[in-house]
Design a protein around this motif. Structure first.
Motif, PDB file in Angstrom:
ATOM      1  N   ASP A  83     -58.139  63.325-102.512  1.00  0.00           N
ATOM      2  CA  ASP A  83     -59.009  63.090-103.663  1.00  0.00           C
ATOM      3  C   ASP A  83     -60.476  63.011-103.255  1.00  0.00           C
ATOM      4  O   ASP A  83     -61.342  63.597-103.897  1.00  0.00           O
ATOM      5  CB  ASP A  83     -58.606  61.784-104.368  1.00  0.00           C
ATOM      6  CG  ASP A  83     -57.249  61.898-105.024  1.00  0.00           C
ATOM      7  OD1 ASP A  83     -57.069  62.791-105.851  1.00  0.00           O
ATOM      8  OD2 ASP A  83     -56.359  61.088-104.703  1.00  0.00           O
ATOM      9  N   LEU A  84     -60.740  62.247-102.231  1.00  0.00           N
ATOM     10  CA  LEU A  84     -62.103  62.104-101.738  1.00  0.00           C
ATOM     11  C   LEU A  84     -62.023  61.695-100.274  1.00  0.00           C
ATOM     12  O   LEU A  84     -60.984  61.233 -99.803  1.00  0.00           O
ATOM     13  CB  LEU A  84     -62.895  61.073-102.550  1.00  0.00           C
ATOM     14  CG  LEU A  84     -62.405  59.620-102.528  1.00  0.00           C
ATOM     15  CD1 LEU A  84     -63.121  58.814-101.451  1.00  0.00           C
ATOM     16  CD2 LEU A  84     -62.624  58.958-103.877  1.00  0.00           C
TER      17      LEU A  84
ATOM     18  N   LEU B  52     -66.252  65.328-102.210  1.00  0.00           N
ATOM     19  CA  LEU B  52     -65.314  65.482-103.321  1.00  0.00           C
ATOM     20  C   LEU B  52     -65.273  66.950-103.712  1.00  0.00           C
ATOM     21  O   LEU B  52     -66.172  67.716-103.376  1.00  0.00           O
ATOM     22  CB  LEU B  52     -65.741  64.643-104.531  1.00  0.00           C
ATOM     23  CG  LEU B  52     -66.122  63.174-104.289  1.00  0.00           C
ATOM     24  CD1 LEU B  52     -67.629  63.015-104.298  1.00  0.00           C
ATOM     25  CD2 LEU B  52     -65.491  62.271-105.330  1.00  0.00           C
TER      26      LEU B  52
ATOM     27  N   ARG C 254     -60.523  64.582-111.371  1.00  0.00           N
ATOM     28  CA  ARG C 254     -60.946  63.325-110.763  1.00  0.00           C
ATOM     29  C   ARG C 254     -60.188  62.179-111.412  1.00  0.00           C
ATOM     30  O   ARG C 254     -60.388  61.864-112.572  1.00  0.00           O
ATOM     31  CB  ARG C 254     -62.449  63.147-110.948  1.00  0.00           C
ATOM     32  CG  ARG C 254     -63.057  61.972-110.211  1.00  0.00           C
ATOM     33  CD  ARG C 254     -63.165  62.205-108.714  1.00  0.00           C
ATOM     34  NE  ARG C 254     -63.676  63.532-108.407  1.00  0.00           N
ATOM     35  CZ  ARG C 254     -64.951  63.885-108.469  1.00  0.00           C
ATOM     36  NH1 ARG C 254     -65.865  63.010-108.835  1.00  0.00           N
ATOM     37  NH2 ARG C 254     -65.327  65.103-108.151  1.00  0.00           N
TER      38      ARG C 254
END
Length: 337
Positions: free
Chosen positions: A147-148, A283, A289
Motif C-alpha cells: 500500500d505504501l 505511494l 487508497r
C-alpha cells in the motif's frame, strides 16, 4: 471467446507453480494434492488450446504462452485483492488489511514502532510489514503488492514517473565511537579528525553508505580519505564492532537509542557538521487508497516525528491526508557548488 476460459483458482495455481518451480511444491503451498494441481493445469491448457508448460525437464518450465498468461494473471489477482480490500473498507477500519513496505534500516528500526502505534489505535486492522531493498520495495508499491512504503534510498529511475514520492522526514546519521575512545572525552571533534579514525561501514553500494558520502562531500570532507578498515553487511554487526573497539561508524540515530541510553556507545558530534538523509513515503497514485493507509498517513506519521528525533521536511497531501510539518532547528549544509 464468449466465456472467460480460466478461473481465479487456475490463475492462483499458475502463479504458485511459477513461484515454487514445481507442481508438487505449488500443491504443498496451496494445501491441495498434486493430482488436483495437474488436473487444473490440464483443464486450463485445454480451455485455452495452448500448452503452458514444457513437460521435458524436471523443473516446471513455462512456455511463452504460460508467461503471457502469468503476467496478466498476476495483475488480475492483484486487482481482485484490491477489490476485496475496498469492500472491507466499508466497515470503516473495523477490519481490512494494510501492507507497508520499508527499506532495510527503516524496516528494522522505525516501522516496528509505527506499527505498534497503529495497532493500538486500530486493533482490528490486519497489518503486514515487508522489508526489502529500496528497489524491490518500490517495485512492490508500483505493482500494487504494497500500500505504501517508507524508504531511505533512491527510487529506481524508471518508477519516478509512476510513483508518488513525498519527502517525509530527516534521519540523522550519527558518528559513533566506543566510550573508551579518546575522542569520546571531547565535546566536539573537527572535520579533519575524521581522517584519523578507523571506520567500519556498510558495503560501498548500500544506499546509506552513498548518502553518507554525498553529505560529507557537501561539507568539504573527502569520503575517499576516510580509512575504511572493515565492511559489514548489517547495522547490528557494525554496532557490535564499534562497541568492541574495532573502529568508528555512521549509523542512524534510530538504530542506537538503546545503546546510547546504556552507555555502551558514544555519539561524537562533529563541529558544524550534521549528517542527514531524507526518508520518503512512496505511494501509487493509480491504485486504490484504503482507509487504513490514509489513517496511517494521517495519524501515525506526524505523531511519530513529534515523539522521535525526526522532523517532517514537507507536508504530505494525498487523498485528503496531510502531514503537518514540525519545527526543527539544524545547521544547514553549505550549498553544492
Amino acid at each position: 471467446m464468449s466465456d472467460i476460459p480460466f478461473t481465479l483458482d487456475q490463475l492462483r495455481i499458475l502463479k504458485a507453480i511459477a513461484a515454487e518451480g514445481s507442481f508438487k511444491r505449488a500443491a504443498d503451498s496451496l494445501y491441495v494434492s498434486q493430482p488436483a494441481v495437474s488436473l487444473q493445469v490440464q483443464n486450463l491448457e485445454k480451455q485455452l488450446d495452448v500448452p503452458l508448460f514444457d513437460r521435458g525437464g524436471r523443473r516446471a518450465q513455462m512456455t511463452e504462452a504460460g508467461y503471457l498468461l502469468l503476467s496478466y494473471g498476476e495483475k488480475i489477482l492483484s486487482l481482485c485483492q484490491e477489490t476485496c480490500r475496498a469492500i472491507e473498507d466499508l466497515q470503516n477500519l473495523q477490519g481490512g488489511t494494510l501492507i507497508i513496505g520499508a527499506s532495510q534500516t527503516t524496516g528494522a528500526y522505525l516501522l516496528p514502532r509505527m506499527i505498534g502505534m497503529f495497532r493500538q489505535r486500530y486493533p482490528d486492522v490486519s497489518l503486514e510489514l515487508q522489508v526489502h531493498s529500496t528497489r524491490r520495495t518500490a517495485w512492490s508499491v508500483a505493482n500494487g503488492q504494497i500500500d505504501l512504503a517508507i524508504i531511505g534510498g533512491e527510487v529506481p529511475t524508471e518508477l519516478r514517473d509512476v510513483l508518488e514520492i513525498k519527502p517525509y522526514a530527516e534521519d540523522e546519521l550519527a558518528l559513533i565511537l566506543p566510550p573508551s575512545h579518546a575522542f569520546a572525552k571531547m565535546e566536539t571533534i573537527h572535520k579533519e579528525d575524521l581522517y584519523k579514525l578507523h571506520f567500519i561501514a556498510l558495503d560501498s553500494q548500500s544506499t546509506i553508505r552513498k548518502a553518507i558520502d554525498q553529505v560529507l562531500s557537501r561539507w568539504g570532507i573527502d569520503p575517499k580519505r576516510l580509512r575504511i578498515e572493515m565492511e559489514l553487511n548489517s547495522i547490528e554487526a557494525i554496532k557490535n564492532a564499534v562497541q568492541w573497539g574495532l573502529g568508528a561508524a555512521f549509523v542512524s540515530l534510530s538504530a542506537i537509542e538503546k545503546e546510547l541510553q546504556m552507555g555502551i556507545l558514544h555519539r561524537a558530534r562533529i563541529q558544524e557538521v550534521v549528517v542527514k538523509r531524507t526518508l520518503s513515503v512512496i505511494l501509487n497514485p493509480n491504485r486504490y487508497r484504503s482507509k487504513a493507509a490514509e489513517a496511517f498517513c494521517r495519524d501515525i506519521l506526524p505523531q511519530f516525528t513529534r515523539e522521535r528525533s525526526f522532523a517532517i521536511v514537507e507536508p504530505l497531501v494525498q487523498g485528503g491526508v496531510k502531514l503537518e510539518p514540525t519545527s526543527h532547528n539544524s545547521i544547514a549544509p553549505p550549498p553544492v557548488v
